[in-house]
Design a protein around this motif. Structure first.
Motif, PDB file in Angstrom:
ATOM      1  N   SER A   1      31.859 -35.251 -52.489  1.00 36.82           N
ATOM      2  CA  SER A   1      32.261 -35.076 -51.196  1.00 36.82           C
ATOM      3  C   SER A   1      33.919 -35.459 -50.821  1.00 36.82           C
ATOM      4  CB  SER A   1      31.665 -36.104 -50.252  1.00 36.82           C
ATOM      5  OG  SER A   1      30.136 -35.983 -50.590  1.00 36.82           O
ATOM      6  N   SER A   2      34.414 -36.172 -51.619  1.00 44.71           N
ATOM      7  CA  SER A   2      35.822 -36.307 -51.434  1.00 44.71           C
ATOM      8  C   SER A   2      36.429 -35.054 -51.855  1.00 44.71           C
ATOM      9  CB  SER A   2      36.353 -37.525 -52.190  1.00 44.71           C
ATOM     10  OG  SER A   2      37.663 -37.537 -52.305  1.00 44.71           O
ATOM     11  N   PHE A   3      36.115 -34.377 -52.933  1.00 50.43           N
ATOM     12  CA  PHE A   3      36.837 -33.293 -53.561  1.00 50.43           C
ATOM     13  C   PHE A   3      36.538 -32.205 -52.468  1.00 50.43           C
ATOM     14  CE2 PHE A   3      36.928 -29.812 -56.485  1.00 50.43           C
ATOM     15  CZ  PHE A   3      38.044 -30.112 -57.028  1.00 50.43           C
ATOM     16  N   SER A   4      35.526 -31.742 -52.073  1.00 53.60           N
ATOM     17  CA  SER A   4      35.528 -30.663 -51.175  1.00 53.60           C
ATOM     18  C   SER A   4      35.955 -30.792 -49.669  1.00 53.60           C
ATOM     19  CB  SER A   4      33.792 -30.446 -50.927  1.00 53.60           C
ATOM     20  OG  SER A   4      33.369 -31.538 -50.495  1.00 53.60           O
ATOM     21  N   ALA A   5      35.839 -32.057 -49.149  1.00 55.01           N
ATOM     22  CA  ALA A   5      36.753 -32.296 -48.041  1.00 55.01           C
ATOM     23  C   ALA A   5      38.283 -32.334 -48.202  1.00 55.01           C
ATOM     24  CB  ALA A   5      36.195 -33.828 -47.441  1.00 55.01           C
ATOM     25  N   THR A   6      38.726 -32.967 -49.356  1.00 55.20           N
ATOM     26  CA  THR A   6      40.118 -32.701 -49.522  1.00 55.20           C
ATOM     27  C   THR A   6      40.590 -31.260 -49.676  1.00 55.20           C
ATOM     28  OG1 THR A   6      40.238 -35.037 -50.782  1.00 55.20           O
ATOM     29  CG2 THR A   6      42.114 -33.396 -51.131  1.00 55.20           C
ATOM     30  N   LEU A   7      39.872 -30.494 -50.464  1.00 53.07           N
ATOM     31  CA  LEU A   7      40.333 -28.864 -50.369  1.00 53.07           C
ATOM     32  C   LEU A   7      40.270 -28.457 -49.087  1.00 53.07           C
ATOM     33  CD1 LEU A   7      38.278 -27.483 -53.672  1.00 53.07           C
ATOM     34  CD2 LEU A   7      40.872 -27.957 -53.388  1.00 53.07           C
ATOM     35  N   VAL A   8      39.038 -28.565 -48.237  1.00 52.99           N
ATOM     36  CA  VAL A   8      38.889 -27.979 -47.182  1.00 52.99           C
ATOM     37  C   VAL A   8      40.342 -28.362 -46.141  1.00 52.99           C
ATOM     38  CG1 VAL A   8      37.804 -27.521 -45.032  1.00 52.99           C
ATOM     39  CG2 VAL A   8      36.582 -27.330 -47.240  1.00 52.99           C
ATOM     40  N   LEU A   9      40.604 -29.687 -46.236  1.00 59.54           N
ATOM     41  CA  LEU A   9      41.475 -30.256 -45.415  1.00 59.54           C
ATOM     42  C   LEU A   9      42.941 -29.754 -45.785  1.00 59.54           C
ATOM     43  CD1 LEU A   9      41.716 -32.433 -43.121  1.00 59.54           C
ATOM     44  CD2 LEU A   9      42.403 -33.992 -44.938  1.00 59.54           C
ATOM     45  N   THR A  10      42.978 -29.343 -47.142  1.00 64.57           N
ATOM     46  CA  THR A  10      44.360 -28.907 -47.459  1.00 64.57           C
ATOM     47  C   THR A  10      44.437 -27.275 -47.207  1.00 64.57           C
ATOM     48  OG1 THR A  10      44.023 -30.070 -49.706  1.00 64.57           O
ATOM     49  CG2 THR A  10      45.547 -28.348 -49.655  1.00 64.57           C
ATOM     50  N   PHE A  11      43.293 -26.562 -47.113  1.00 61.20           N
ATOM     51  CA  PHE A  11      43.321 -25.169 -46.786  1.00 61.20           C
ATOM     52  C   PHE A  11      43.681 -25.243 -45.127  1.00 61.20           C
ATOM     53  CE2 PHE A  11      40.439 -24.365 -50.057  1.00 61.20           C
ATOM     54  CZ  PHE A  11      41.220 -24.104 -51.000  1.00 61.20           C
ATOM     55  N   ALA A  12      43.000 -26.296 -44.488  1.00 64.00           N
ATOM     56  CA  ALA A  12      43.448 -26.404 -42.903  1.00 64.00           C
ATOM     57  C   ALA A  12      44.834 -26.841 -42.838  1.00 64.00           C
ATOM     58  CB  ALA A  12      42.375 -27.360 -42.210  1.00 64.00           C
ATOM     59  N   ALA A  13      45.500 -27.522 -43.326  1.00 61.69           N
ATOM     60  CA  ALA A  13      46.828 -27.917 -43.228  1.00 61.69           C
ATOM     61  C   ALA A  13      47.766 -26.724 -43.457  1.00 61.69           C
ATOM     62  CB  ALA A  13      47.241 -29.123 -44.303  1.00 61.69           C
ATOM     63  N   LEU A  14      47.427 -25.965 -44.786  1.00 63.59           N
ATOM     64  CA  LEU A  14      48.224 -24.844 -45.057  1.00 63.59           C
ATOM     65  C   LEU A  14      48.314 -23.794 -43.718  1.00 63.59           C
ATOM     66  CD1 LEU A  14      47.516 -24.100 -48.663  1.00 63.59           C
ATOM     67  CD2 LEU A  14      49.445 -24.845 -47.743  1.00 63.59           C
ATOM     68  N   SER A  15      46.842 -23.670 -43.264  1.00 64.54           N
ATOM     69  CA  SER A  15      46.743 -22.691 -41.963  1.00 64.54           C
ATOM     70  C   SER A  15      47.550 -23.112 -40.806  1.00 64.54           C
ATOM     71  CB  SER A  15      45.050 -22.738 -41.734  1.00 64.54           C
ATOM     72  OG  SER A  15      44.340 -22.114 -42.922  1.00 64.54           O
ATOM     73  N   LEU A  16      47.422 -24.565 -40.731  1.00 66.37           N
ATOM     74  CA  LEU A  16      48.367 -24.978 -39.453  1.00 66.37           C
ATOM     75  C   LEU A  16      49.662 -24.926 -39.696  1.00 66.37           C
ATOM     76  CD1 LEU A  16      47.993 -26.714 -36.846  1.00 66.37           C
ATOM     77  CD2 LEU A  16      48.368 -28.622 -38.060  1.00 66.37           C
ATOM     78  N   ILE A  17      50.248 -25.134 -40.945  1.00 70.38           N
ATOM     79  CA  ILE A  17      51.553 -24.676 -41.096  1.00 70.38           C
ATOM     80  C   ILE A  17      51.574 -23.109 -40.910  1.00 70.38           C
ATOM     81  CG2 ILE A  17      53.373 -24.582 -42.874  1.00 70.38           C
ATOM     82  CD1 ILE A  17      52.150 -26.954 -44.222  1.00 70.38           C
ATOM     83  N   LEU A  18      51.150 -22.199 -41.442  1.00 66.27           N
ATOM     84  CA  LEU A  18      51.392 -21.012 -41.153  1.00 66.27           C
ATOM     85  C   LEU A  18      51.262 -20.514 -39.593  1.00 66.27           C
ATOM     86  CD1 LEU A  18      48.926 -19.210 -44.020  1.00 66.27           C
ATOM     87  CD2 LEU A  18      51.475 -19.330 -43.841  1.00 66.27           C
ATOM     88  N   ALA A  19      50.361 -21.178 -38.864  1.00 59.86           N
ATOM     89  CA  ALA A  19      50.186 -20.788 -37.448  1.00 59.86           C
ATOM     90  C   ALA A  19      51.554 -21.564 -36.617  1.00 59.86           C
ATOM     91  CB  ALA A  19      48.978 -21.692 -36.944  1.00 59.86           C
ATOM     92  N   ALA A  20      51.961 -22.607 -37.347  1.00 58.33           N
ATOM     93  CA  ALA A  20      53.050 -23.057 -36.489  1.00 58.33           C
ATOM     94  C   ALA A  20      54.242 -22.289 -36.999  1.00 58.33           C
ATOM     95  CB  ALA A  20      53.289 -24.565 -37.127  1.00 58.33           C
ATOM     96  N   VAL A  21      54.349 -21.891 -38.066  1.00 60.59           N
ATOM     97  CA  VAL A  21      55.471 -20.967 -38.464  1.00 60.59           C
ATOM     98  C   VAL A  21      55.591 -19.654 -37.690  1.00 60.59           C
ATOM     99  CG1 VAL A  21      56.490 -19.275 -40.204  1.00 60.59           C
ATOM    100  CG2 VAL A  21      55.785 -21.793 -40.957  1.00 60.59           C
ATOM    101  N   GLY A  22      54.176 -19.085 -37.428  1.00 59.35           N
ATOM    102  CA  GLY A  22      53.919 -17.779 -36.644  1.00 59.35           C
ATOM    103  C   GLY A  22      54.378 -18.051 -35.306  1.00 59.35           C
ATOM    104  N   LEU A  23      54.015 -19.276 -34.582  1.00 56.11           N
ATOM    105  CA  LEU A  23      54.219 -19.513 -33.282  1.00 56.11           C
ATOM    106  C   LEU A  23      55.920 -19.549 -33.034  1.00 56.11           C
ATOM    107  CD1 LEU A  23      53.228 -20.138 -30.500  1.00 56.11           C
ATOM    108  CD2 LEU A  23      52.919 -22.478 -31.126  1.00 56.11           C
ATOM    109  N   TYR A  24      56.493 -20.387 -34.014  1.00 52.84           N
ATOM    110  CA  TYR A  24      57.980 -20.228 -33.964  1.00 52.84           C
ATOM    111  C   TYR A  24      58.467 -19.068 -34.147  1.00 52.84           C
ATOM    112  CZ  TYR A  24      62.478 -20.858 -35.641  1.00 52.84           C
ATOM    113  OH  TYR A  24      63.874 -21.077 -35.708  1.00 52.84           O
ATOM    114  N   GLY A  25      57.956 -18.272 -34.920  1.00 54.43           N
ATOM    115  CA  GLY A  25      58.524 -16.813 -35.073  1.00 54.43           C
ATOM    116  C   GLY A  25      58.390 -15.990 -33.806  1.00 54.43           C
ATOM    117  N   VAL A  26      57.166 -15.908 -33.076  1.00 58.34           N
ATOM    118  CA  VAL A  26      56.879 -15.212 -32.159  1.00 58.34           C
ATOM    119  C   VAL A  26      57.849 -15.647 -30.957  1.00 58.34           C
ATOM    120  CG1 VAL A  26      55.389 -14.848 -30.139  1.00 58.34           C
ATOM    121  CG2 VAL A  26      54.735 -14.745 -32.579  1.00 58.34           C
ATOM    122  N   LEU A  27      57.941 -17.098 -30.786  1.00 56.94           N
ATOM    123  CA  LEU A  27      58.856 -17.396 -29.587  1.00 56.94           C
ATOM    124  C   LEU A  27      60.319 -17.381 -29.731  1.00 56.94           C
ATOM    125  CD1 LEU A  27      58.152 -18.790 -27.057  1.00 56.94           C
ATOM    126  CD2 LEU A  27      58.647 -20.951 -27.819  1.00 56.94           C
ATOM    127  N   ALA A  28      60.538 -17.221 -30.988  1.00 58.99           N
ATOM    128  CA  ALA A  28      62.224 -16.966 -31.428  1.00 58.99           C
ATOM    129  C   ALA A  28      62.402 -15.431 -31.142  1.00 58.99           C
ATOM    130  CB  ALA A  28      62.295 -17.268 -32.810  1.00 58.99           C
TER     131      ALA A  28
END
Length: 887
Positions: free
Chosen positions: A758-785
């Motif tokens: 459970s720890s392993f799968s939760a950590t992996l999904v959380l890592t993917f979610a964090a990467l996705s959040l970073i990509l979304a933040a970068v995309g939002l910054y790029g669009v607004l810039a």
């Protein structure tokens, strides 16, 4: 034969295009020279003759294209030309190229790694002969799809009377102490007991020696054993001469008759050896229809469906149920499942959850790259418009941009494939107890998936930007200046749309990760009902013949061990029990209460059982709620006492005091005996993920062989528990040098092992979610810039006309946060349906957990606000004079 000459010409043109091009130039020049010569002969000057020849001859470039079109490989030349243009274009913007390739590499690599595992674990056929004909058989309590263990008596009835199966087999978990020889230490081994049909039903032949035969699987037969390849190599150094020789298991000689193939790990890689099913089983066990501790499987006959075969044995089983259901828990029917489910049922849902998570990550990466390509196309809008005005078709312009997208994705795919190799190895080595881990490796399907997903990503990421960049309105692009914003509005809208979808997918991934992580935190914080800090546990089996024949020796060993361990420096308390909390189900017994009215037929209350010594409860901090613990005098034949858990008292003694009443349990004898209840203790969990069950404790100092010979020593220490491992093992060696000790773990390790997956799968999904959040933040910054850059003149005019800096900042923030709010709404709406698919892997957490949803919303809005803050601040600091001068 004309088509053969045409085919030969096509291939000649494919591999000798330069020679053909040179030949074409020579031929064109020859015809031009001939025309010039004719004009000169007609009396024209050389200049006039040349111009007249050119006019009559036509456009040489068009003639070249027409000639090359007849070669059938013109499309390849055009494609290579587009590739060259794409490479040059990307080389001019290395930061854009590197960022895009990295984004795609992460998405493709994660997907290929997860698909490799899913393909190998869930989709690839089992390594058995005609494995599609193998089914696992389970008992069924009612009409539901139960996976109840198989009673041995039921199995032998099915085997005798069924006609739909070619062969059937039964097996159960076991364990043996192997004696040390030639200076080797004794060792406790996980083992399996299998019917003589076990390996033949699977279609497996030993790598060395032979398999079991019917004569091996009989009561009183000469004990035989088949070794796993790992044990054969590890303990016997791969010496084939071991075949036919005896080894001592539980101090009894067993003849080694075979060694299994290296690849054979069914049903678990931890099983080190196999013995015949009946060799150590009692007659009572072999005839029981109520002991559901075994597993069974069968091979279907050709032409017989699973339903036909199962319906037949279900009818047989129902007859048994009608005869015996009043006597105890008898299966009412039979269920069958594909045999691969025996391997993967615990990891199927987590693997599909992870595959869904990485698919979301790839889609987010794809949308992010599309956003980058839209911005890139906006910067090249005039260039594209000029090329269109000069005659380039929309298809040609789209193709060039699609090729650029494919180049990025193919480069990212190559790096992603390399990343996937490492990620796959990491997954298989860090995922605790992953089934079929030895078979996880890429094959043709994985390679095809990697190529397909890379090309699909390139098409999806590049198609929309290419169409948007080459649509009608090229003339307007030529007329645009920095002061006109009409040409950028539609592109800004497209980028907002892509960003909104990206944020929605990110929200879905964040919600799933949040639920899994909260579920893991619940698991880690589960109260087992005892103290887990500074507690060391050790398992041992007193299975030698001397203990079997003399209960006093079992009692003597237990008491001497406790006495020695309790006097070791650093030991706070010590106790013995069959299985400590969190260490597994162990077993249950049917109970009845003599003081209560007889229950209706078919009702059979049961409780988990443990054997414990008087000091066990205090050693693990299990509270006494009523009555007393066992006394030191309650041993050997003076053992007619039982301690029950609070759950058992609540369920079976509601509104009454159980102390002094009795439980009728078949603890020593088949007919059962009455045991006086002397105490009620706090509830403990048999598993971190298990439900709370009624539990009863019997005196382990009774010395009864089968009931008290399997014991776990639990030692509570003042400091670090693991430091006492060696001193305690020395006490075992002094009492019995041939007795191995196994499963030496602290209580924290037991809990950690239970929650590792459970720890392993939760950590992996959380890592993917964090990467996705970073990509979304970068995309939002790029669009607004990008929007701020496009609206520089407008913002300058606003400031020049008196707009305050904070008003400008609010205006830009509003433009940036709008996609975030819309994407958040869409993502939460999508999450409400999608999270139902992960319900089965959640513990103590509702799929609609308001706290998780609120946390995701707040986190996303904060990250979005931070991503928008920098472009908004820059917009508010614009110099209006410089902005109005910008072109």
């Amino acid at each position: 034969m004309r088509w053969q000459h045409q085919l030969a010409m096509k291939f000649r043109m494919l591999f000798h295009r330069r020679d053909a091009a040179a030949h074409l130039e020579d031929e064109l020049q020859f015809h031009l020279d001939q025309q010039i010569a004719e004009n000169l002969a007609a009396g024209m000057s050389r200049e006039e003759a040349r111009h007249a020849a050119m006019r009559s001859f036509g456009n040489p470039g068009v003639l070249r294209d027409q000639a090359r079109a007849t070669w059938s490989w013109n499309w390849l030349e055009q494609f290579m030309h587009d590739v060259k243009i794409g490479v040059r274009t990307l080389a001019r913007t290395p930061v854009f190229a590197a960022a895009s390739i990295l984004i795609i590499a992460l998405g493709v690599g994660a997907n290929v790694a997860l698909f490799t595992v899913v393909r190998s674990v869930l989709l690839k056929p089992l390594p058995f002969k005609n494995s599609e004909h193998l089914v696992g058989l389970y008992g069924r309590k009612d009409e539901s799809a139960d996976r109840w263990g198989v009673a041995v008596g039921d199995f032998y009835d099915w085997q005798r009377q069924s006609h739909g199966f070619e062969q059937m087999a039964i097996w159960r978990w076991s364990g043996f102490n192997i004696s040390g020889e030639k200076n080797e230490l004794p060792e406790m081994l996980d083992a399996g007991q299998g019917s003589w049909t076990f390996f033949s039903t699977l279609g497996v032949q030993p790598a060395l020696g032979r398999s079991f035969i019917a004569d091996d699987d009989k009561r009183g037969a000469t004990p035989t054993v088949i070794l796993s390849w790992r044990l054969f190599q590890r303990r016997f150094r791969g010496d084939a001469s071991i075949i036919g020789k005896p080894i001592r298991l539980n101090a009894q000689p067993y003849i080694v008759i075979g060694v299994l193939p290296k690849w054979f790990t069914y049903p678990d890689p931890q099983i080190q050896l196999w013995v015949p099913f009946k060799i150590i089983a009692s007659d009572e066990f072999l005839e029981s229809h109520m002991n559901h501790s075994s597993r069974a499987f069968a091979r279907l006959k050709p032409g017989v469906s699973v339903k036909q075969a199962v319906d037949e044995i279900s009818a047989l089983q129902h007859q048994t149920y009608l005869k015996l259901y009043t006597n105890g828990p008898v299966a009412a029917g039979v269920n069958a499942f594909p045999m691969i489910d025996d391997f993967v049922q615990d990891v199927k849902t987590p693997l599909y959850v992870l595959l869904g998570a990485v698919t979301c990550l790839l889609l987010i990466a794809c949308l992010n790259m599309s956003n980058l390509l839209v911005a890139r196309a906006a910067a090249r809008r005039k260039e594209i418009a000029i090329r269109s005005a000069l005659g380039s078709s929309r298809l040609r312009l789209c193709r060039e941009q699609m090729v650029e997208s494919l180049l990025i994705c193919m480069s990212g795919g190559v790096f992603g494939a390399l990343l996937a190799v490492s990620a796959t190895h990491w997954l298989t080595t860090h995922w605790v107890d992953m089934p079929r881990a030895e078979s996880v490796q890429p094959d043709g399907y994985v390679i095809g998936f990697a190529i397909g997903i890379t090309l699909l990503t390139g098409l999806l990421a590049g198609l929309l930007p290419a169409l948007a960049a080459t649509r009608n309105g090229m003339l307007a692009a030529l007329q645009d200046s920095a002061r006109s914003i009409s040409g950028s509005v539609s592109r800004a809208s497209l980028r907002r749309l892509l960003l909104t979808l990206e944020i929605a997918l990110t929200v879905v991934l964040l919600v799933g990760a949040g639920l899994l992580f909260k579920s893991f935190l619940h698991l880690r914080s589960v109260d087992l009902g005892c103290d887990t800090q500074n507690v060391l546990t050790m398992k041992y089996f007193l299975h030698d013949a001397k203990y079997h024949e003399h209960p006093e020796d079992i009692l003597a060993f237990h008491t001497q061990l406790l006495e020695r361990v309790r006097h070791l420096p650093g030991v706070r308390a010590a106790g013995l029990v069959s299985a400590v909390p969190g260490d597994g189900y162990y077993g249950d017994k049917i109970i009845s209460i003599p003081e209560h009215p007889q229950l209706p037929p078919g009702e059979h209350p049961y409780a988990l059982f443990r054997a414990a010594d008087p000091g066990y409860f205090s050693a693990l901090g299990i509270p006494l709620l009523r009555g007393r613990f066992f006394s030191e005098d309650e041993r050997l034949s003076r053992d007619q006492y039982v301690i029950i858990s609070q759950k058992l008292a609540h369920d079976y003694f509601p509104n009454e005091d159980p102390i002094g009443k009795h439980l009728h349990v078949s603890w020593h004898t088949a007919n059962g005996e009455n045991y006086e209840i002397i105490g009620v203790v706090g509830d403990t969990l048999y598993s971190v993920k298990g439900e709370l069950r009624p539990m009863m404790y019997f005196p382990i100092l009774s010395g009864a062989y089968m009931e008290t010979s399997d014991a776990t020593l639990a030692v509570r220490t003042y400091d670090e528990a693991a430091s006492l491992s060696i001193p305690i093992q020395k006490q075992f060696a002094q009492l019995d040098p041939d007795l191995p000790v196994a499963r030496i773990r602290t209580m924290e390790q037991i809990v950690g092992n239970e929650t590792a997956d459970s720890s392993f799968s939760a950590t992996l999904v959380l890592t993917f979610a964090a990467l996705s959040l970073i990509l979304a933040a970068v995309g939002l910054y790029g669009v607004l810039a990008y929007l701020v850059t496009q609206r520089t003149t407008e913002i300058g005019i606003r400031i020049a006309l008196g707009a305050q800096r904070d008003q400008v900042m609010t205006l830009v923030l509003r433009d940036g946060m709008l996609p975030a709010f819309i994407g958040l709404g869409l993502g939460i709406a999508g999450s409400l349906g999608i999270v139902q698919f992960i319900r089965s892997v959640l513990y103590g957490t509702s799929p609609i957990d308001i706290g998780v949803f609120i946390s995701v919303a707040v986190t996303l809005l904060i990250v979005s606000a931070l991503a928008c803050a920098v472009p908004a601040w820059r917009a508010s600091r614009l110099d209006p004079i410089q902005a109005l001068r910008t072109e």
